[in-house]
Write a protein that holds these residues in place. Sequence first.
Motif, PDB file in Angstrom:
ATOM      1  N   LEU A   1       2.766  37.631 -10.334  1.00  0.00           N
ATOM      2  CA  LEU A   1       2.575  36.505 -11.235  1.00  0.00           C
ATOM      3  C   LEU A   1       3.074  35.213 -10.613  1.00  0.00           C
ATOM      4  O   LEU A   1       2.435  34.168 -10.725  1.00  0.00           O
ATOM      5  CB  LEU A   1       3.297  36.762 -12.569  1.00  0.00           C
ATOM      6  CG  LEU A   1       2.889  38.061 -13.280  1.00  0.00           C
ATOM      7  CD1 LEU A   1       3.608  38.178 -14.617  1.00  0.00           C
ATOM      8  CD2 LEU A   1       1.387  38.115 -13.481  1.00  0.00           C
TER       9      LEU A   1
ATOM     10  N   ILE B   1      -5.507  30.103 -13.618  1.00  0.00           N
ATOM     11  CA  ILE B   1      -5.311  31.553 -13.552  1.00  0.00           C
ATOM     12  C   ILE B   1      -6.104  32.209 -14.674  1.00  0.00           C
ATOM     13  O   ILE B   1      -6.047  31.755 -15.830  1.00  0.00           O
ATOM     14  CB  ILE B   1      -3.818  31.936 -13.697  1.00  0.00           C
ATOM     15  CG1 ILE B   1      -3.002  31.280 -12.581  1.00  0.00           C
ATOM     16  CG2 ILE B   1      -3.632  33.451 -13.673  1.00  0.00           C
ATOM     17  CD1 ILE B   1      -1.510  31.462 -12.738  1.00  0.00           C
TER      18      ILE B   1
ATOM     19  N   VAL C   1      -6.576  35.698 -16.822  1.00  0.00           N
ATOM     20  CA  VAL C   1      -5.852  36.937 -17.102  1.00  0.00           C
ATOM     21  C   VAL C   1      -6.836  37.961 -17.643  1.00  0.00           C
ATOM     22  O   VAL C   1      -7.567  37.692 -18.596  1.00  0.00           O
ATOM     23  CB  VAL C   1      -4.725  36.707 -18.137  1.00  0.00           C
ATOM     24  CG1 VAL C   1      -3.932  37.995 -18.354  1.00  0.00           C
ATOM     25  CG2 VAL C   1      -3.808  35.585 -17.690  1.00  0.00           C
TER      26      VAL C   1
ATOM     27  N   ILE D   1      -5.231  29.962 -17.867  1.00  0.00           N
ATOM     28  CA  ILE D   1      -4.094  29.045 -17.819  1.00  0.00           C
ATOM     29  C   ILE D   1      -4.310  28.038 -16.704  1.00  0.00           C
ATOM     30  O   ILE D   1      -4.545  28.414 -15.561  1.00  0.00           O
ATOM     31  CB  ILE D   1      -2.790  29.823 -17.564  1.00  0.00           C
ATOM     32  CG1 ILE D   1      -2.568  30.827 -18.692  1.00  0.00           C
ATOM     33  CG2 ILE D   1      -1.606  28.880 -17.435  1.00  0.00           C
ATOM     34  CD1 ILE D   1      -1.410  31.744 -18.440  1.00  0.00           C
TER      35      ILE D   1
ATOM     36  N   TYR E   1       5.479  28.960 -16.701  1.00  0.00           N
ATOM     37  CA  TYR E   1       4.132  29.502 -16.503  1.00  0.00           C
ATOM     38  C   TYR E   1       4.164  31.017 -16.311  1.00  0.00           C
ATOM     39  O   TYR E   1       3.352  31.743 -16.870  1.00  0.00           O
ATOM     40  CB  TYR E   1       3.468  28.854 -15.280  1.00  0.00           C
ATOM     41  CG  TYR E   1       2.909  27.485 -15.555  1.00  0.00           C
ATOM     42  CD1 TYR E   1       1.841  27.326 -16.437  1.00  0.00           C
ATOM     43  CD2 TYR E   1       3.419  26.371 -14.916  1.00  0.00           C
ATOM     44  CE1 TYR E   1       1.312  26.066 -16.670  1.00  0.00           C
ATOM     45  CE2 TYR E   1       2.893  25.108 -15.140  1.00  0.00           C
ATOM     46  CZ  TYR E   1       1.841  24.956 -16.024  1.00  0.00           C
ATOM     47  OH  TYR E   1       1.309  23.726 -16.262  1.00  0.00           O
TER      48      TYR E   1
ATOM     49  N   GLU F   1       4.633  32.705 -19.523  1.00  0.00           N
ATOM     50  CA  GLU F   1       3.403  32.678 -20.315  1.00  0.00           C
ATOM     51  C   GLU F   1       2.465  33.806 -19.880  1.00  0.00           C
ATOM     52  O   GLU F   1       1.908  34.537 -20.710  1.00  0.00           O
ATOM     53  CB  GLU F   1       2.734  31.313 -20.136  1.00  0.00           C
ATOM     54  CG  GLU F   1       1.607  31.063 -21.113  1.00  0.00           C
ATOM     55  CD  GLU F   1       0.970  29.697 -20.872  1.00  0.00           C
ATOM     56  OE1 GLU F   1       1.599  28.836 -20.213  1.00  0.00           O
ATOM     57  OE2 GLU F   1      -0.169  29.505 -21.342  1.00  0.00           O
ATOM     58  N   LEU F   2       2.323  33.958 -18.548  1.00  0.00           N
ATOM     59  CA  LEU F   2       1.495  35.041 -18.020  1.00  0.00           C
ATOM     60  C   LEU F   2       2.018  36.398 -18.458  1.00  0.00           C
ATOM     61  O   LEU F   2       1.277  37.285 -18.874  1.00  0.00           O
ATOM     62  CB  LEU F   2       1.506  35.005 -16.487  1.00  0.00           C
ATOM     63  CG  LEU F   2       0.583  34.000 -15.805  1.00  0.00           C
ATOM     64  CD1 LEU F   2       0.849  34.009 -14.319  1.00  0.00           C
ATOM     65  CD2 LEU F   2      -0.860  34.350 -16.095  1.00  0.00           C
TER      66      LEU F   2
ATOM     67  N   HIS G   1       0.936  37.144 -21.858  1.00  0.00           N
ATOM     68  CA  HIS G   1      -0.478  37.515 -21.971  1.00  0.00           C
ATOM     69  C   HIS G   1      -0.730  38.934 -21.494  1.00  0.00           C
ATOM     70  O   HIS G   1      -1.627  39.617 -21.992  1.00  0.00           O
ATOM     71  CB  HIS G   1      -1.339  36.552 -21.152  1.00  0.00           C
ATOM     72  CG  HIS G   1      -1.515  35.233 -21.809  1.00  0.00           C
ATOM     73  ND1 HIS G   1      -2.073  35.096 -23.055  1.00  0.00           N
ATOM     74  CD2 HIS G   1      -1.187  33.975 -21.398  1.00  0.00           C
ATOM     75  CE1 HIS G   1      -2.095  33.818 -23.384  1.00  0.00           C
ATOM     76  NE2 HIS G   1      -1.553  33.117 -22.403  1.00  0.00           N
TER      77      HIS G   1
END
Lengths: 277, 256
Positions: free
Chosen positions: B195, B205, B207, B219, B241, B244-245, B248
């Motif tokens: 990530l 990005i 996902v 994102i 960030y 956040e990933l 998800h």
Amino acid sequence: MTVAAQQAGTRVPAGVKPRRSFSLARHGTLLASLGILAGFLLLWEFLPPALDVPKFIIPTVSDCLVELKRMWFQERLFSHTMSTAFYTVLGFAIGSALGAVMGYLLGMSAFWEKVLSPYILALQIAPKVAFAPLFIMWFGYNAMPKLLVTVLIVFFPVMVNVLQAMRTVDRDLVNLARAYKLSRWGIFRKIEMPSTLPNLMAGLRIASTLAVIGVTVGELVGGNTGLGFLISYGGGQANAAMVFNAILFLTLIGIVLYTVLARVEEKILHYLPKAEH
Amino acid sequence: MALEYRGVSKDFVTNPDNPLTAVRDINFRVEEGEFVSIVGPSGCGKSTILSMTAGLYQPTRGEVFVSDERVVGPNAHVGFMLQKDLLLPWRSIVSNIEFGLEARGVGKAARRERAMKELRHCHLDGFENHFPYQLSGGMRQRAALARTLAIDPEIILLDEPFSALDAQTKLLLQNSFGGTIAAAGKTTLLITHDLAEAVLMSDRILVLSERPGTIVAEIRIDLPHRDQPLKRRVLPEVSRYAAELFGHLKLEEKAL
Ligand SMILES: Nc1ncnc2c1ncn2[C@@H]1O[C@H](COP(=O)(O)OP(=O)(O)OP(=O)(O)O)[C@@H](O)[C@H]1O
Ligand SMILES: [Mg+2]
């Protein structure tokens, strides 16, 4: 690597051992090998007479040398050896060329490989030398039968090795070549052929030792030339020294062929990392 | 735009009763010069997307466009790189870099010149006559990048190119790839498990969900220094960030 050189700051590449101990180890094994040879020859010379073994069963080293001289001048040992060497190399060349071509063709066609694999397996298991009398019936007492036996015996290890290697070529390499739009022929020439080279060379090395067997059997069974003929002739006369000498020369032919191949292999496959000793 | 997926699904039929859907209804676009990463759980179809972009196999439904041309087979627009360097062990480094040019009718001298140029861009000066086994893993990946750049593709596809490397080599190589790719202005699609790597290297990005993979989030990374991941690494927003990933991908739920 001397102490002085080390103090002078000479860089020693990682993994390279100091020269002196390396050559010492090498000489050590060479000396030991030669020692064993000398011991063996001495035993051979003196043990059979001491045990009262008759000369026609086990001739001594000196008997063999005397016989060797006689064979050289009276039995045309040199030309027999050359004949055997010639057919060994010829049979080896034809058999391995056919084996390699067949291996590559089958390697490119999964269908034909599946169709033919039971027959290939059967032929591979069948003792090839047993075909010699048949070939003599078909072709007569000439060079053809021994050549055919040799070709047959050489064919399989080469073909099987190549086929095996073709099956295990890295799919991702082939995909890379496809992505670069190489033609089928280009993929073969630039990816499959070089990838399978180590296996091909290994197959050739095995085949070289088998080639000597093929020619010898062919000559044993029929004909009047070659070291195989000298063996059956000497055997018929209860001349064990003659048989011994012929076997020695056959072995020499095999060693020469094998060594040449090993050298060629080392040259061609220089890009493979060498195992550390 | 450089790359577009329109309603792409891919089924693998190994067992006719139960075809396996690797990816389902994938839609996205990548603009020219953009660097986009795809992250997602293992087996969700990331490598499948790469193979379809390279034209190695066709989507079951939908269409893939590269440079406004529909992909129907291997084509000259894309160059790809995998975790394995795929260098040919029997060729020297420079001749490996030339490999992709050989099927394109580029003359011998021109090939060598292009290869030497990419060699320098990838900081491999002096290693042109070495063989792959004489290079470290990081150098081999740089050689693979040089080979990919030598054919001057419009899009570069990278499938976990750094995942076989140790942590430090990885950082250095990310930096070197980031710089080289930015300098060449290439559109890039990077597939990764890492990530942080995705955040450091990308403009955007995507996902993917569990198999069958579909895009569950997009994102945009609004950070400077895309061409210098090492500089971007120290920015405080990076961890936000990444978090956040992380969310998800539902990694916390899976850990329970
Ligand atoms: N050639 C194929 N034939 C059959 N099934 C395949 C094939 N290629 C991939 N699959 C299947 O499709 C699914 C997605 O595979 P893919 O390699 O794209 O995953 P991935 O996201 O790249 O995984 P990873 O992160 O582990 O590399 C997997 O379940 C895989 O088993
Ligand atoms: Mg993958």
